[in-house]
Design an enzyme around this catalytic site. Structure first.
Site, short mmCIF file in Angstrom:
data_model
loop_
_atom_site.label_atom_id
_atom_site.label_comp_id
_atom_site.label_asym_id
_atom_site.label_seq_id
_atom_site.Cartn_x
_atom_site.Cartn_y
_atom_site.Cartn_z
N ASN A 9 0.66 -1.13 -0.16
CA ASN A 9 -0.07 -0.37 -0.60
C ASN A 9 0.77 1.31 -0.06
O ASN A 9 1.81 1.44 0.68
CB ASN A 9 -1.16 -0.07 1.30
N GLU A 36 -1.94 -13.05 4.82
CA GLU A 36 -2.82 -12.76 5.68
C GLU A 36 -3.49 -13.94 6.48
O GLU A 36 -4.20 -14.14 5.70
CB GLU A 36 -3.65 -11.49 5.92
N ASP A 65 -0.60 -3.45 9.87
CA ASP A 65 -2.02 -3.49 9.15
C ASP A 65 -3.20 -2.71 10.18
O ASP A 65 -2.93 -2.08 11.66
CB ASP A 65 -2.24 -5.13 10.12
N GLY A 144 -8.23 5.06 0.82
CA GLY A 144 -9.39 4.23 1.56
C GLY A 144 -10.75 4.64 1.96
O GLY A 144 -11.13 5.39 1.39
N LYS A 167 -3.77 14.73 8.96
CA LYS A 167 -4.17 13.42 9.49
C LYS A 167 -3.10 12.90 10.45
O LYS A 167 -2.90 12.34 11.29
CB LYS A 167 -4.35 12.94 8.49
N HIS A 172 -4.13 6.97 13.59
CA HIS A 172 -3.96 5.54 14.18
C HIS A 172 -2.76 5.20 13.52
O HIS A 172 -2.20 4.86 14.66
CB HIS A 172 -5.18 4.61 14.05
N ARG A 173 -2.24 6.30 12.93
CA ARG A 173 -0.83 4.98 12.20
C ARG A 173 0.50 5.92 12.98
O ARG A 173 1.33 5.20 13.37
CB ARG A 173 -1.03 5.20 10.35
P1 ITT Z 1 -0.89 -3.76 3.57
O1 ITT Z 1 0.12 -4.38 2.56
O2 ITT Z 1 0.20 -3.26 4.32
O3 ITT Z 1 -1.02 -5.01 4.11
P2 ITT Z 1 -3.07 -3.48 2.70
O4 ITT Z 1 -3.96 -1.83 1.75
O5 ITT Z 1 -4.25 -4.32 2.46
O6 ITT Z 1 -1.50 -3.12 2.48
P3 ITT Z 1 -4.27 -3.71 5.69
O7 ITT Z 1 -4.41 -5.30 5.09
O8 ITT Z 1 -3.51 -3.00 6.32
O9 ITT Z 1 -3.63 -2.88 4.21
O10 ITT Z 1 -5.82 -2.35 4.98
C1 ITT Z 1 -6.52 -2.12 5.53
C2 ITT Z 1 -7.60 -0.47 4.78
O11 ITT Z 1 -7.96 -0.36 5.32
C3 ITT Z 1 -6.59 -0.59 4.00
O12 ITT Z 1 -6.74 -1.33 2.41
C4 ITT Z 1 -7.98 0.90 3.53
O13 ITT Z 1 -9.10 0.17 2.79
C5 ITT Z 1 -7.77 0.70 4.86
N1 ITT Z 1 -6.95 1.93 5.50
C6 ITT Z 1 -6.72 1.22 6.79
N2 ITT Z 1 -5.73 2.82 6.83
C7 ITT Z 1 -6.55 3.79 6.14
C8 ITT Z 1 -5.93 4.86 6.58
O14 ITT Z 1 -5.34 6.15 7.27
N3 ITT Z 1 -6.60 5.82 6.02
C9 ITT Z 1 -7.61 5.57 4.98
N4 ITT Z 1 -8.52 3.80 4.84
C10 ITT Z 1 -7.58 3.16 6.17
#
Ligand code: ITT
Length: 187
Positions: A9, A36, A65, A144, A167, A172-173
């Site tokens: 991501n 996962e 995650d 997202g 942000k 959270h991040r």
């Molecule tokens: P990885 O390869 O790092 O796992 P991912 O996109 O699959 O990337 P996750 O499994 O952690 O990541 O999925 C979390 C989802 O939640 C992500 O794809 C977004 O759609 C949403 N998300 C997480 N953090 C967000 C943020 O800060 N802002 C908006 N959407 C977020």
């Protein structure tokens, strides 16, 4: 100091790079799709993924995650956030809770760091807020769930309307990465 970040991501990568720079940590991205496991627990999922990443690259590495936990939906989509975003998207989420008065939600982030087969440590960050009644992208657009999440600390603006810099002060991040950065610098 440089640490590898295994993620697919690019938005997470951008945020992590900026936040960890505060602790003089350079983030080196590796595009590794980590398997996962199915679990309701982000910490458990992230530990499994980082172990896999470490076995692949044999260098210190972290994964992140994250998930959006909506109270009235008993925490859904939570660990399934990525799949739910790709399938029903923000419109689908808004429809699911359209008639609910309780719009409370928590965005959670777990960092799992691994530097040997038997050393894994996790850091958790979370930001409380509500789900907006419509998509609010502002000038920056966000990514997202950014356009539907109104953090309590955000002056009634969605993550998307706040833009990256704002942000990154309350997300959270930011909270999980800050704990990681402080721990890493202090060892
Ligand atoms: P990885 O390869 O790092 O796992 P991912 O996109 O699959 O990337 P996750 O499994 O952690 O990541 O999925 C979390 C989802 O939640 C992500 O794809 C977004 O759609 C949403 N998300 C997480 N953090 C967000 C943020 O800060 N802002 C908006 N959407 C977020």
């Amino acid at each position: 100091m440089k640490i590898h970040f295994a993620s697919s991501n690019k938005n997470k990568l951008k945020e992590a790079t900026k936040i960890l720079a505060i602790y003089k940590i350079k983030v080196e991205s590796i595009l590794l799709e980590c398997p996962e496991i199915q679990s309701n627990d982000l910490e458990e999922i992230s530990k499994f993924s980082v172990k896999y990443a470490f076995k692949e690259i044999k260098k210190p590495v972290f994964v992140e995650d994250s998930g959006l936990f909506i109270e009235v939906l008993s925490g859904f989509p939570g660990p399934y956030s990525s799949y739910v975003y790709k399938t029903i998207g923000n419109d689908g989420i808004l429809k699911l809770i359209k008639d609910k008065t309780n719009k409370n939600a928590i965005f959670k982030s777990v960092i799992a760091y691994c530097e040997s087969e038997d050393f894994i440590i996790t850091f958790i960050g979370q930001t409380s807020g509500t789900i907006s009644t419509k998509i609010l992208k502002g000038n920056n657009g966000g990514w997202g769930f950014d356009p539907i999440f109104l953090p309590k600390e955000g002056n009634n603006k969605t993550y998307a309307e706040m833009g990256l810099e704002e942000k990154n002060k309350i997300s959270h991040r930011k909270k999980s990465l800050e704990k990681f950065g402080i721990w890493f610098k202090g060892r």
